[in-house]
Design an enzyme around this catalytic site. Structure first.
Site, PDB file in Angstrom:
ATOM      1  N   SER A 152       0.857  -1.181   0.000  1.00 58.63           N
ATOM      2  CA  SER A 152       0.000   0.000   0.000  1.00 58.63           C
ATOM      3  C   SER A 152       0.898   1.236   0.000  1.00 58.63           C
ATOM      4  O   SER A 152       2.063   1.152   0.391  1.00 58.63           O
ATOM      5  CB  SER A 152      -0.855  -0.017   1.275  1.00 58.63           C
ATOM      6  OG  SER A 152      -1.405   1.244   1.556  1.00 58.63           O
ATOM      7  N   TYR A 165      -2.417  -0.924  10.544  1.00 58.10           N
ATOM      8  CA  TYR A 165      -2.372  -1.162   9.104  1.00 58.10           C
ATOM      9  C   TYR A 165      -1.087  -0.583   8.498  1.00 58.10           C
ATOM     10  O   TYR A 165      -0.345  -1.282   7.804  1.00 58.10           O
ATOM     11  CB  TYR A 165      -3.601  -0.545   8.439  1.00 58.10           C
ATOM     12  CG  TYR A 165      -3.663  -0.736   6.948  1.00 58.10           C
ATOM     13  CD1 TYR A 165      -4.179  -1.906   6.413  1.00 58.10           C
ATOM     14  CD2 TYR A 165      -3.224   0.251   6.073  1.00 58.10           C
ATOM     15  CE1 TYR A 165      -4.244  -2.089   5.037  1.00 58.10           C
ATOM     16  CE2 TYR A 165      -3.284   0.078   4.703  1.00 58.10           C
ATOM     17  CZ  TYR A 165      -3.795  -1.100   4.187  1.00 58.10           C
ATOM     18  OH  TYR A 165      -3.857  -1.274   2.816  1.00 58.10           O
TER      19      TYR A 165
END
Length: 181
Positions: A152, A165
């Site tokens: 990401s 995350y």
């Protein structure tokens, strides 16, 4: 992502939706044997398999929590028993469980890190173990296997309210770079 129609075997983690689903379908369209991993979305995994087969590939669905060592080894064993040695791992599975940091529970932290980072470690380690059993690359430089790590932008960009995350994605970046060495 173009492979010859050579029955390459590919494991795609998190293949029941999103990026993983798209990658699995694309490999199926190239004639690959695709292992479609999912953890909770069996319907999505079934739709992925339908598209893989419609595109000309072969495949099967395998439910596994990539953060659990035995489930990962079982998935790889089933893939090898069905199609022979692995050629490609798409390390894609990931989850979010967001919270303000001061209210984040250890369970929220562990669930995200276990799936997003430990899962990529376990799958990459298992893939490398399989690759090491294959004969060395050919003189034309073909690899004995490939691992694609899906992360990401939050592997380098902080994200308030998503510390677990972003931390897991930063860990993936370092895992990938360290293995590349």
């Amino acid at each position: 992502m173009s492979i010859k129609k050579s029955n390459q075997t590919v494991i795609v983690t998190g293949a029941s939706s999103g990026i993983g689903q798209g990658v699995a379908i694309a490999f199926g369209q190239q004639g690959a044997n695709v292992v479609i991993n999912y953890h909770s979305d069996e319907e999505g995994a079934s739709k992925t398999l339908e598209q893989v087969i419609r595109g000309g590939g072969k495949g099967f669905i395998h439910k596994a929590d990539v953060g659990e060592e035995q489930e990962v080894t079982s998935m790889f064993e089933k893939a090898i028993n069905e199609y022979g040695p692995l050629d490609v791992l798409i390390n894609n599975a990931g989850i979010q469980d967001d919270s303000v940091f001061a209210k984040m529970t250890l369970e929220q932290w562990n669930n995200v890190v276990n799936t997003n980072l430990t899962g990529q470690f376990l799958c990459a380690r298992e893939a490398i173990r399989v690759f090491e059993t294959k004969s060395p690359g050919t003189p034309d430089g073909k690899a004995i296997g490939n691992i694609i790590f899906v992360s990401s932008v939050h592997d380098i960009i902080p994200w308030a309210g998503h510390v677990n995350y972003a931390s897991s994605k930063g860990g993936i970046l370092m895992l990938m770079k360290s293995l590349a060495l």
